[in-house]
Design a protein around this motif. Structure first.
Motif, PDB file in Angstrom:
ATOM      1  N   ALA A  84       0.812  -1.265  -0.112  1.00 42.26           N
ATOM      2  CA  ALA A  84      -0.095   0.026   0.044  1.00 42.26           C
ATOM      3  C   ALA A  84       0.899   1.416   0.098  1.00 42.26           C
ATOM      4  O   ALA A  84       0.386   2.320  -0.454  1.00 42.26           O
ATOM      5  CB  ALA A  84      -1.029  -0.012   1.272  1.00 42.26           C
ATOM      6  N   HIS A  85       2.238   1.119   0.465  1.00 45.54           N
ATOM      7  CA  HIS A  85       3.086   2.339   0.723  1.00 45.54           C
ATOM      8  C   HIS A  85       4.133   2.417  -0.312  1.00 45.54           C
ATOM      9  O   HIS A  85       4.793   3.540  -0.473  1.00 45.54           O
ATOM     10  CB  HIS A  85       3.682   2.351   2.002  1.00 45.54           C
ATOM     11  N   ALA A  86       4.252   1.268  -1.074  1.00 48.13           N
ATOM     12  CA  ALA A  86       5.248   1.290  -2.480  1.00 48.13           C
ATOM     13  C   ALA A  86       5.010   2.215  -3.329  1.00 48.13           C
ATOM     14  O   ALA A  86       3.697   2.332  -3.984  1.00 48.13           O
ATOM     15  CB  ALA A  86       5.391  -0.020  -2.657  1.00 48.13           C
ATOM     16  N   LYS A  87       6.007   3.094  -3.746  1.00 43.26           N
ATOM     17  CA  LYS A  87       5.992   4.050  -4.895  1.00 43.26           C
ATOM     18  C   LYS A  87       6.411   3.553  -6.179  1.00 43.26           C
ATOM     19  O   LYS A  87       6.557   4.296  -7.210  1.00 43.26           O
ATOM     20  CB  LYS A  87       6.452   5.434  -4.504  1.00 43.26           C
ATOM     21  N   GLY A  88       7.033   2.397  -6.089  1.00 40.51           N
ATOM     22  CA  GLY A  88       7.838   1.773  -7.527  1.00 40.51           C
ATOM     23  C   GLY A  88       7.189   1.933  -8.662  1.00 40.51           C
ATOM     24  O   GLY A  88       5.539   1.389  -8.673  1.00 40.51           O
ATOM     25  N   THR A  89       7.211   2.612  -9.709  1.00 43.21           N
ATOM     26  CA  THR A  89       6.282   2.722 -10.743  1.00 43.21           C
ATOM     27  C   THR A  89       6.335   1.567 -11.533  1.00 43.21           C
ATOM     28  O   THR A  89       5.468   1.480 -12.649  1.00 43.21           O
ATOM     29  CB  THR A  89       6.968   4.116 -11.686  1.00 43.21           C
ATOM     30  N   GLU A  90       7.273   0.706 -11.699  1.00 40.58           N
ATOM     31  CA  GLU A  90       7.588  -0.603 -12.805  1.00 40.58           C
ATOM     32  C   GLU A  90       7.310  -1.616 -12.051  1.00 40.58           C
ATOM     33  O   GLU A  90       6.296  -2.499 -12.616  1.00 40.58           O
ATOM     34  CB  GLU A  90       8.835  -0.453 -13.330  1.00 40.58           C
ATOM     35  N   ALA A  91       7.736  -2.029 -10.846  1.00 40.84           N
ATOM     36  CA  ALA A  91       7.622  -3.351 -10.077  1.00 40.84           C
ATOM     37  C   ALA A  91       7.897  -3.186  -8.632  1.00 40.84           C
ATOM     38  O   ALA A  91       8.420  -2.116  -8.065  1.00 40.84           O
ATOM     39  CB  ALA A  91       8.673  -4.237 -10.729  1.00 40.84           C
ATOM     40  N   ILE A  92       7.296  -4.262  -7.971  1.00 42.71           N
ATOM     41  CA  ILE A  92       7.290  -4.147  -6.396  1.00 42.71           C
ATOM     42  C   ILE A  92       7.719  -5.475  -6.256  1.00 42.71           C
ATOM     43  O   ILE A  92       7.254  -6.708  -6.633  1.00 42.71           O
ATOM     44  CB  ILE A  92       5.984  -4.165  -5.897  1.00 42.71           C
ATOM     45  N   MET A  93       9.037  -5.661  -5.213  1.00 44.52           N
ATOM     46  CA  MET A  93       9.497  -6.892  -5.133  1.00 44.52           C
ATOM     47  C   MET A  93       9.389  -7.123  -3.571  1.00 44.52           C
ATOM     48  O   MET A  93       9.414  -6.333  -2.510  1.00 44.52           O
ATOM     49  CB  MET A  93      11.043  -7.326  -5.247  1.00 44.52           C
ATOM     50  N   ILE A  94       9.031  -8.333  -3.289  1.00 45.25           N
ATOM     51  CA  ILE A  94       8.631  -8.780  -1.859  1.00 45.25           C
ATOM     52  C   ILE A  94       9.767  -9.955  -1.283  1.00 45.25           C
ATOM     53  O   ILE A  94       9.984 -10.983  -1.974  1.00 45.25           O
ATOM     54  CB  ILE A  94       7.246  -9.699  -1.811  1.00 45.25           C
ATOM     55  N   ILE A  95      10.485  -9.446  -0.211  1.00 46.58           N
ATOM     56  CA  ILE A  95      11.331 -10.278   0.269  1.00 46.58           C
ATOM     57  C   ILE A  95      11.233 -10.459   1.760  1.00 46.58           C
ATOM     58  O   ILE A  95      10.606  -9.698   2.321  1.00 46.58           O
ATOM     59  CB  ILE A  95      12.800 -10.007   0.074  1.00 46.58           C
ATOM     60  N   ASP A  96      11.631 -11.413   2.417  1.00 46.49           N
ATOM     61  CA  ASP A  96      11.781 -11.479   4.009  1.00 46.49           C
ATOM     62  C   ASP A  96      12.997 -10.789   4.576  1.00 46.49           C
ATOM     63  O   ASP A  96      14.054 -10.692   3.881  1.00 46.49           O
ATOM     64  CB  ASP A  96      11.825 -13.124   4.339  1.00 46.49           C
ATOM     65  N   GLY A  97      12.863 -10.518   5.687  1.00 46.29           N
ATOM     66  CA  GLY A  97      13.915  -9.748   6.218  1.00 46.29           C
ATOM     67  C   GLY A  97      14.906 -10.670   6.805  1.00 46.29           C
ATOM     68  O   GLY A  97      16.020 -10.019   7.214  1.00 46.29           O
ATOM     69  N   ASP A  98      14.682 -11.920   6.724  1.00 44.14           N
ATOM     70  CA  ASP A  98      15.902 -12.734   7.279  1.00 44.14           C
ATOM     71  C   ASP A  98      17.098 -13.145   6.417  1.00 44.14           C
ATOM     72  O   ASP A  98      17.907 -14.021   6.681  1.00 44.14           O
ATOM     73  CB  ASP A  98      15.185 -13.931   7.881  1.00 44.14           C
ATOM     74  N   LEU A  99      16.747 -12.570   5.013  1.00 46.06           N
ATOM     75  CA  LEU A  99      17.844 -12.857   4.021  1.00 46.06           C
ATOM     76  C   LEU A  99      17.855 -14.423   3.321  1.00 46.06           C
ATOM     77  O   LEU A  99      18.638 -14.712   3.082  1.00 46.06           O
ATOM     78  CB  LEU A  99      19.381 -12.351   4.407  1.00 46.06           C
ATOM     79  N   GLN A 100      16.810 -14.967   3.972  1.00 39.44           N
ATOM     80  CA  GLN A 100      16.635 -16.402   3.291  1.00 39.44           C
ATOM     81  C   GLN A 100      16.395 -16.119   1.693  1.00 39.44           C
ATOM     82  O   GLN A 100      16.615 -16.923   0.987  1.00 39.44           O
ATOM     83  CB  GLN A 100      15.596 -17.038   4.143  1.00 39.44           C
ATOM     84  N   ASP A 101      15.647 -14.820   1.513  1.00 41.42           N
ATOM     85  CA  ASP A 101      15.308 -14.561   0.007  1.00 41.42           C
ATOM     86  C   ASP A 101      16.324 -13.567  -0.282  1.00 41.42           C
ATOM     87  O   ASP A 101      16.480 -12.482   0.179  1.00 41.42           O
ATOM     88  CB  ASP A 101      13.918 -13.990   0.118  1.00 41.42           C
ATOM     89  N   PRO A 102      17.198 -13.931  -1.199  1.00 45.86           N
ATOM     90  CA  PRO A 102      18.364 -13.086  -1.725  1.00 45.86           C
ATOM     91  C   PRO A 102      17.857 -12.015  -2.555  1.00 45.86           C
ATOM     92  O   PRO A 102      17.264 -11.946  -3.623  1.00 45.86           O
ATOM     93  CB  PRO A 102      19.245 -14.006  -2.720  1.00 45.86           C
ATOM     94  N   PRO A 103      18.015 -10.749  -2.039  1.00 46.84           N
ATOM     95  CA  PRO A 103      17.507  -9.610  -2.703  1.00 46.84           C
ATOM     96  C   PRO A 103      18.479  -9.339  -3.866  1.00 46.84           C
ATOM     97  O   PRO A 103      18.040  -8.601  -4.823  1.00 46.84           O
ATOM     98  CB  PRO A 103      17.825  -8.080  -1.763  1.00 46.84           C
TER      99      PRO A 103
END
Length: 320
Positions: A84-103
């Protein structure tokens, strides 16, 4: 600051032990990426130093936005708040904060978006959790896939990249008990999976307890399948069939002059059988009614205490 092209959503709950490692990886990604990036961190009612660390980072770096929810709402709501607060005009990426999902997979995911895909979801080809947890995940995804009315991809979690259009659609969807990977599949459009090897948590403990995992599984099954309701009818029919067979057996045995079961024990067995069937049926109906009950109250999905954006604090509660 120019409008970001890609937003990264990072829900956080008691992640002070991994926060500095997370920020190091994200800062390196911002520095090396050819795209304008925005990091949206959501504090989901943390009780440790995570809010202070988020506040400090967002005040120092305009690329970081910190959203502080009024309490702990759970992972799925926290991700929804980030969208709801993301302002990306092209895409939004969702990751977990524990770094199991490599950004660092951002570039690979965004290449798929540029090819015309609206949803790019990650498929876990190998997990580093213990055997019991891996087995439970494996079983859950396959049960959900068999029961669901839509074809939810196997072994795919919330780690994904979605187009701006899909993000706006998901934010507008009014579900209170949210199961985002199912909602993401439901919207349709052009989707593709990308395999990756899920890493171990670098620090701290997993916030998905056994209870939380079961709740997520319930939301996935009861939000995207009518099979449990249909099973009640089947269960009732099978129970009646078994009862008729047993009654026929008893009558024939009686007519042939054999001794038949009678008395208190037989009565208790019959009552226990039918009571169990009724309680299971009521439980299944109750799961659907509970979701209807939460939905019709029409409360806001979450409350925001304050936001730090572009280095400025926006105070006061906001209902979204």
């Amino acid at each position: 600051m120019q409008q970001p092209e890609i937003s990264l959503i990072v829900p956080l709950y008691n992640e002070e032990k991994v926060f500095h490692l997370l920020v190091e990886r994200l800062d390196a990604l911002i520095a090396s990426s050819p795209y304008r990036l925005e990091i949206v961190m959501i504090n989901d009612g943390s009780r440790d130093k995570t809010p202070e660390l988020m506040r400090e980072k967002a005040l120092q770096s305009p690329q970081y936005t910190s959203v502080f929810l009024s309490r702990n709402y759970g992972h799925q709501i926290a991700v929804s708040a980030g969208m709801a607060h993301a302002k990306g005009t092209e895409a939004i990426m969702i990751i977990d904060g524990d770094l199991q999902d490599p950004p660092e997979l951002l570039g690979d995911f965004y290449n798929k978006i540029k090819e015309g895909y609206e949803v790019v979801f990650a498929i876990r080809k190998k997990r580093k959790e213990n055997f019991i947890k891996r087995s439970m995940y494996w079983l859950f995804y396959r049960i959900l896939n068999r029961l669901s009315e839509i074809d939810i991809p196997l072994d795919s979690g919330d780690f994904s990249m979605i187009s701006r259009r899909v993000c706006d659609i998901l934010v507008a969807m009014p579900e209170r008990s949210r199961f985002l990977r199912g909602m993401r599949t439901w919207v349709g459009f052009k989707q593709i999976g990308v395999e990756y090897e899920r890493e171990k948590r670098l620090a701290g403990d997993s916030k998905y307890t056994l209870k939380a995992l079961f709740k997520l599984a319930y939301d996935g099954i009861f939000n995207f399948s009518y099979v449990p309701l249909k099973m009640i009818t089947s269960l009732g029919l099978y129970t009646i069939l078994i009862s008729l067979i047993y009654i026929t057996y008893v009558v024939i045995k009686k007519l042939l002059g054999y001794e038949v079961p009678s008395g208190f024990t037989t009565l208790i067995m019959a009552i226990t059988l039918f009571s169990g069937v009724q309680l299971i049926s009521l439980g299944v109906i109750g799961e659907y009614l509970a979701r209807i009950y939460l939905q019709v109250k029409n409360r806001p999905l979450f409350l925001v205490d304050n936001i730090i954006q572009n280095g400025e604090v926006i105070n006061g509660q906001r209902i979204l």
